[in-house]
Design a protein around this motif. Structure first.
Motif, PDB file in Angstrom:
ATOM      1  N   LYS A   1       0.819  -1.208   0.000  1.00  0.00           N
ATOM      2  CA  LYS A   1       0.000   0.000   0.000  1.00  0.00           C
ATOM      3  C   LYS A   1       0.852   1.257   0.000  1.00  0.00           C
ATOM      4  O   LYS A   1       0.518   2.263  -0.628  1.00  0.00           O
ATOM      5  CB  LYS A   1      -0.926  -0.016   1.226  1.00  0.00           C
ATOM      6  N   GLN A   2       1.968   1.234   0.718  1.00  0.00           N
ATOM      7  CA  GLN A   2       2.830   2.409   0.783  1.00  0.00           C
ATOM      8  C   GLN A   2       3.478   2.711  -0.564  1.00  0.00           C
ATOM      9  O   GLN A   2       3.858   3.848  -0.825  1.00  0.00           O
ATOM     10  CB  GLN A   2       3.894   2.206   1.863  1.00  0.00           C
ATOM     11  N   LYS A   3       3.611   1.692  -1.432  1.00  0.00           N
ATOM     12  CA  LYS A   3       4.202   1.945  -2.741  1.00  0.00           C
ATOM     13  C   LYS A   3       3.244   2.695  -3.653  1.00  0.00           C
ATOM     14  O   LYS A   3       3.670   3.351  -4.599  1.00  0.00           O
ATOM     15  CB  LYS A   3       4.601   0.607  -3.373  1.00  0.00           C
ATOM     16  N   THR A   4       1.938   2.597  -3.395  1.00  0.00           N
ATOM     17  CA  THR A   4       0.943   3.212  -4.267  1.00  0.00           C
ATOM     18  C   THR A   4       0.347   4.483  -3.690  1.00  0.00           C
ATOM     19  O   THR A   4      -0.544   5.065  -4.289  1.00  0.00           O
ATOM     20  CB  THR A   4      -0.193   2.211  -4.538  1.00  0.00           C
ATOM     21  N   GLN A   5       0.784   4.957  -2.502  1.00  0.00           N
ATOM     22  CA  GLN A   5       0.235   6.157  -1.895  1.00  0.00           C
ATOM     23  C   GLN A   5       1.369   7.100  -1.515  1.00  0.00           C
ATOM     24  O   GLN A   5       2.503   6.690  -1.307  1.00  0.00           O
ATOM     25  CB  GLN A   5      -0.591   5.802  -0.648  1.00  0.00           C
ATOM     26  N   ASP A   6       1.008   8.383  -1.379  1.00  0.00           N
ATOM     27  CA  ASP A   6       2.016   9.384  -1.066  1.00  0.00           C
ATOM     28  C   ASP A   6       2.036   9.739   0.414  1.00  0.00           C
ATOM     29  O   ASP A   6       2.758  10.642   0.813  1.00  0.00           O
ATOM     30  CB  ASP A   6       1.759  10.652  -1.908  1.00  0.00           C
ATOM     31  N   TRP A   7       1.249   9.083   1.228  1.00  0.00           N
ATOM     32  CA  TRP A   7       1.246   9.326   2.669  1.00  0.00           C
ATOM     33  C   TRP A   7       1.579   8.029   3.406  1.00  0.00           C
ATOM     34  O   TRP A   7       1.399   6.932   2.888  1.00  0.00           O
ATOM     35  CB  TRP A   7      -0.110   9.853   3.142  1.00  0.00           C
ATOM     36  N   GLU A   8       2.075   8.188   4.616  1.00  0.00           N
ATOM     37  CA  GLU A   8       2.487   7.038   5.421  1.00  0.00           C
ATOM     38  C   GLU A   8       1.338   6.561   6.306  1.00  0.00           C
ATOM     39  O   GLU A   8       0.563   7.371   6.821  1.00  0.00           O
ATOM     40  CB  GLU A   8       3.682   7.418   6.306  1.00  0.00           C
ATOM     41  N   ASP A   9       1.274   5.262   6.469  1.00  0.00           N
ATOM     42  CA  ASP A   9       0.263   4.675   7.355  1.00  0.00           C
ATOM     43  C   ASP A   9       0.796   4.713   8.783  1.00  0.00           C
ATOM     44  O   ASP A   9       1.441   3.781   9.257  1.00  0.00           O
ATOM     45  CB  ASP A   9      -0.053   3.246   6.917  1.00  0.00           C
ATOM     46  N   LEU A  10       0.510   5.818   9.482  1.00  0.00           N
ATOM     47  CA  LEU A  10       1.025   5.988  10.843  1.00  0.00           C
ATOM     48  C   LEU A  10       0.317   5.085  11.836  1.00  0.00           C
ATOM     49  O   LEU A  10       0.870   4.788  12.909  1.00  0.00           O
ATOM     50  CB  LEU A  10       0.878   7.453  11.266  1.00  0.00           C
TER      51      LEU A  10
ATOM     52  N   ALA B   1      -0.240   2.022  11.393  1.00  0.00           N
ATOM     53  CA  ALA B   1       0.393   0.703  11.339  1.00  0.00           C
ATOM     54  C   ALA B   1       1.487   0.560  12.399  1.00  0.00           C
ATOM     55  O   ALA B   1       1.773  -0.552  12.850  1.00  0.00           O
ATOM     56  CB  ALA B   1       0.981   0.463   9.955  1.00  0.00           C
ATOM     57  N   ASP B   2       2.084   1.672  12.807  1.00  0.00           N
ATOM     58  CA  ASP B   2       3.113   1.600  13.846  1.00  0.00           C
ATOM     59  C   ASP B   2       2.533   1.188  15.191  1.00  0.00           C
ATOM     60  O   ASP B   2       3.255   0.700  16.066  1.00  0.00           O
ATOM     61  CB  ASP B   2       3.805   2.956  13.985  1.00  0.00           C
ATOM     62  N   ASP B   3       1.236   1.399  15.375  1.00  0.00           N
ATOM     63  CA  ASP B   3       0.572   1.041  16.626  1.00  0.00           C
ATOM     64  C   ASP B   3      -0.207  -0.258  16.511  1.00  0.00           C
ATOM     65  O   ASP B   3      -1.039  -0.566  17.376  1.00  0.00           O
ATOM     66  CB  ASP B   3      -0.383   2.165  17.050  1.00  0.00           C
ATOM     67  N   PHE B   4       0.054  -1.015  15.456  1.00  0.00           N
ATOM     68  CA  PHE B   4      -0.712  -2.240  15.239  1.00  0.00           C
ATOM     69  C   PHE B   4      -0.511  -3.250  16.363  1.00  0.00           C
ATOM     70  O   PHE B   4      -1.438  -3.972  16.740  1.00  0.00           O
ATOM     71  CB  PHE B   4      -0.318  -2.859  13.887  1.00  0.00           C
ATOM     72  N   TYR B   5       0.671  -3.306  16.930  1.00  0.00           N
ATOM     73  CA  TYR B   5       0.983  -4.280  17.973  1.00  0.00           C
ATOM     74  C   TYR B   5       0.684  -3.757  19.381  1.00  0.00           C
ATOM     75  O   TYR B   5       0.949  -4.449  20.354  1.00  0.00           O
ATOM     76  CB  TYR B   5       2.452  -4.687  17.879  1.00  0.00           C
ATOM     77  N   ASP B   6       0.146  -2.531  19.482  1.00  0.00           N
ATOM     78  CA  ASP B   6      -0.211  -1.954  20.778  1.00  0.00           C
ATOM     79  C   ASP B   6      -1.731  -2.012  20.937  1.00  0.00           C
ATOM     80  O   ASP B   6      -2.460  -1.258  20.296  1.00  0.00           O
ATOM     81  CB  ASP B   6       0.263  -0.501  20.862  1.00  0.00           C
TER      82      ASP B   6
ATOM     83  N   ILE C   1      -2.256  16.365   5.082  1.00  0.00           N
ATOM     84  CA  ILE C   1      -3.457  16.434   4.252  1.00  0.00           C
ATOM     85  C   ILE C   1      -4.346  15.211   4.489  1.00  0.00           C
ATOM     86  O   ILE C   1      -5.574  15.328   4.619  1.00  0.00           O
ATOM     87  CB  ILE C   1      -3.078  16.536   2.757  1.00  0.00           C
ATOM     88  N   HIS C   2      -3.720  14.057   4.589  1.00  0.00           N
ATOM     89  CA  HIS C   2      -4.495  12.828   4.756  1.00  0.00           C
ATOM     90  C   HIS C   2      -5.158  12.755   6.128  1.00  0.00           C
ATOM     91  O   HIS C   2      -6.355  12.453   6.234  1.00  0.00           O
ATOM     92  CB  HIS C   2      -3.586  11.621   4.549  1.00  0.00           C
ATOM     93  N   TYR C   3      -4.403  13.029   7.186  1.00  0.00           N
ATOM     94  CA  TYR C   3      -4.935  12.843   8.536  1.00  0.00           C
ATOM     95  C   TYR C   3      -5.798  14.010   9.001  1.00  0.00           C
ATOM     96  O   TYR C   3      -6.627  13.839   9.895  1.00  0.00           O
ATOM     97  CB  TYR C   3      -3.786  12.591   9.514  1.00  0.00           C
ATOM     98  N   SER C   4      -5.619  15.189   8.427  1.00  0.00           N
ATOM     99  CA  SER C   4      -6.531  16.293   8.734  1.00  0.00           C
ATOM    100  C   SER C   4      -7.732  16.308   7.796  1.00  0.00           C
ATOM    101  O   SER C   4      -8.742  16.943   8.093  1.00  0.00           O
ATOM    102  CB  SER C   4      -5.793  17.627   8.630  1.00  0.00           C
TER     103      SER C   4
END
Length: 392
Positions: free
Chosen positions: A114-123, A125-130, A334-337
């Protein structure tokens, strides 16, 4: 009947003396005259008040040695024999581990694709294990709050139906509520919800000037009970209102206000959207504090009533980052706001127009001039005088 008993007791005494001589004990009288092989002792005071009998091990008269009890190796004591199951020493269900590993692998694969096809980061995902961050529900939660905005907004022109009130009176009331809120050290969500309750109530009910303060203090009282863990008592609110109302009047007003707004208190707070956007800004504490000050401007200025809370939060963060010379409004913001720079221009201009005017609401300015809020209002005022006014 006593003679046989006495004879039996004498035989025990003789046997005891003979055993003592064999063991080399001279003081025979120290041995208690009780049944052979039984010794009594007192238990600890706090355990039991009765005597406990401890049986001595049998004595081998031929060898004079104490025989130890023999425990056979094959005796089953209730535990599994690990040696007989060498192949299952640490046995567990391997299917669970395999399933978990496959899910994690599939999640990481989809994330990288997914990150290869989008210009924003999936933030998230860093909390997936929390498990405390519930990142798998974050997108749905904020989508729900975004859809809820239109349902919990007041009428932007409700003052036209009020015969005794004006926008100026509303600004004075909200500025006073900011002071009360600050003295009680309540949550920011409480203040935004209180003003929303007041505006929604005034949108459907005509209120006299005498009852305006009662509506304001009741709105803050309701919001505090909804948002705070430990809300101030009703007596504290009466004191802050200079004892202008009784406890019965506030409780009656509380029931009437809640009935009027149909008990709808699930307000999509601007603070919720600010926290979401701040995640894309790496939780910059300076930008976030200035943004809080800019967001509270929307409370005292009625011109912000038509704007949704998500836009106010995004515009406040956008303008605060501009004041602090941060980087551009990048793809993550832009994505998260959920707003681009062009969509935030209207709200940004309203904030600048308010800041360029002389200070009207002293309590708001004084609150954010404190060291606790990094003197955000003083910083903003200096920035306005150096940049905006100079350009004009």
């Amino acid at each position: 009947m006593r003679a046989p008993m006495a004879a039996h007791r004498d035989e025990n005494v003789v046997a005891t003396k003979q055993l003592a001589i064999r063991e080399g004990v001279n003081n025979v009288t120290a041995i208690p005259q009780k049944k052979l092989g039984v010794v009594t002792r007192k238990r600890a005071v706090l355990m039991d008040r009765t005597n406990v009998s401890l049986k001595q091990n049998s004595v081998n008269e031929q060898t004079h040695d104490i025989t130890k009890p023999i425990i056979k190796e094959n005796v089953n004591l209730g535990f599994q024999d690990i040696r007989s199951k060498e192949k299952h020493e640490l046995s567990f269900d391997t299917t669970l581990a395999t399933t978990a590993e496959s899910e994690i692998y599939e999640f990481d694969r989809k994330r990288s694709k997914k990150q290869k096809t989008q210009d924003w980061e999936d933030l998230d995902a860093d909390d997936f294990y929390d498990p405390m961050m519930i990142s798998e529900y974050a997108v749905d939660i904020f989508k729900y709050l975004k859809d809820l905005e239109s349902e919990i907004m007041p009428k932007p022109d409700y003052m036209s139906s009020q015969s005794e009130l004006s926008w100026r009176m509303r600004g004075i009331l909200v500025d006073w509520l900011i002071e009360v809120h600050h003295k009680f050290r309540l949550l920011p969500e409480t203040l935004f919800l209180a003003v929303n309750i007041i505006d929604r109530f005034l949108s459907v009910r005509v209120v006299s000037l005498v009852k305006l303060q009662l509506v304001g203090i009741t709105g803050l009282f309701i919001a505090a009970k909804y948002e705070e863990l430990l809300a101030p008592s009703i007596k504290n609110f009466i004191y802050m209102a200079d004892n202008g109302y009784t406890e019965e009047e506030i409780l009656k007003a509380e029931r009437y206000v809640l009935t009027t707004i149909d008990f709808k208190l699930c307000y999509p707070n601007p603070m919720n959207f600010l926290r979401r956007s701040s995640k894309a800004d790496h939780f910059d504490i300076q930008a976030r504090t200035v943004a809080k000050y800019l967001m509270e401007i929307s409370l005292v200025d009625y011109k912000f009533l038509p704007l949704p809370p998500s836009m106010i939060a995004a515009a406040a963060l956008y303008l605060s980052r501009k004041m602090l010379n941060r980087s551009e409004w990048h793809a993550n913001l832009i994505h998260y706001s959920q707003y681009t720079e062009e969509e935030l221009q209207q709200c940004e201009q309203l904030m600048l127009q308010y800041l360029m005017k002389p200070t009207k609401h002293e309590q708001l300015y004084k609150k954010y001039a404190a060291k606790r809020f990094m003197k955000a209002s003083i910083f903003v005022k200096d920035w306005i005088s150096k940049n905006v006014e100079r350009q004009q």
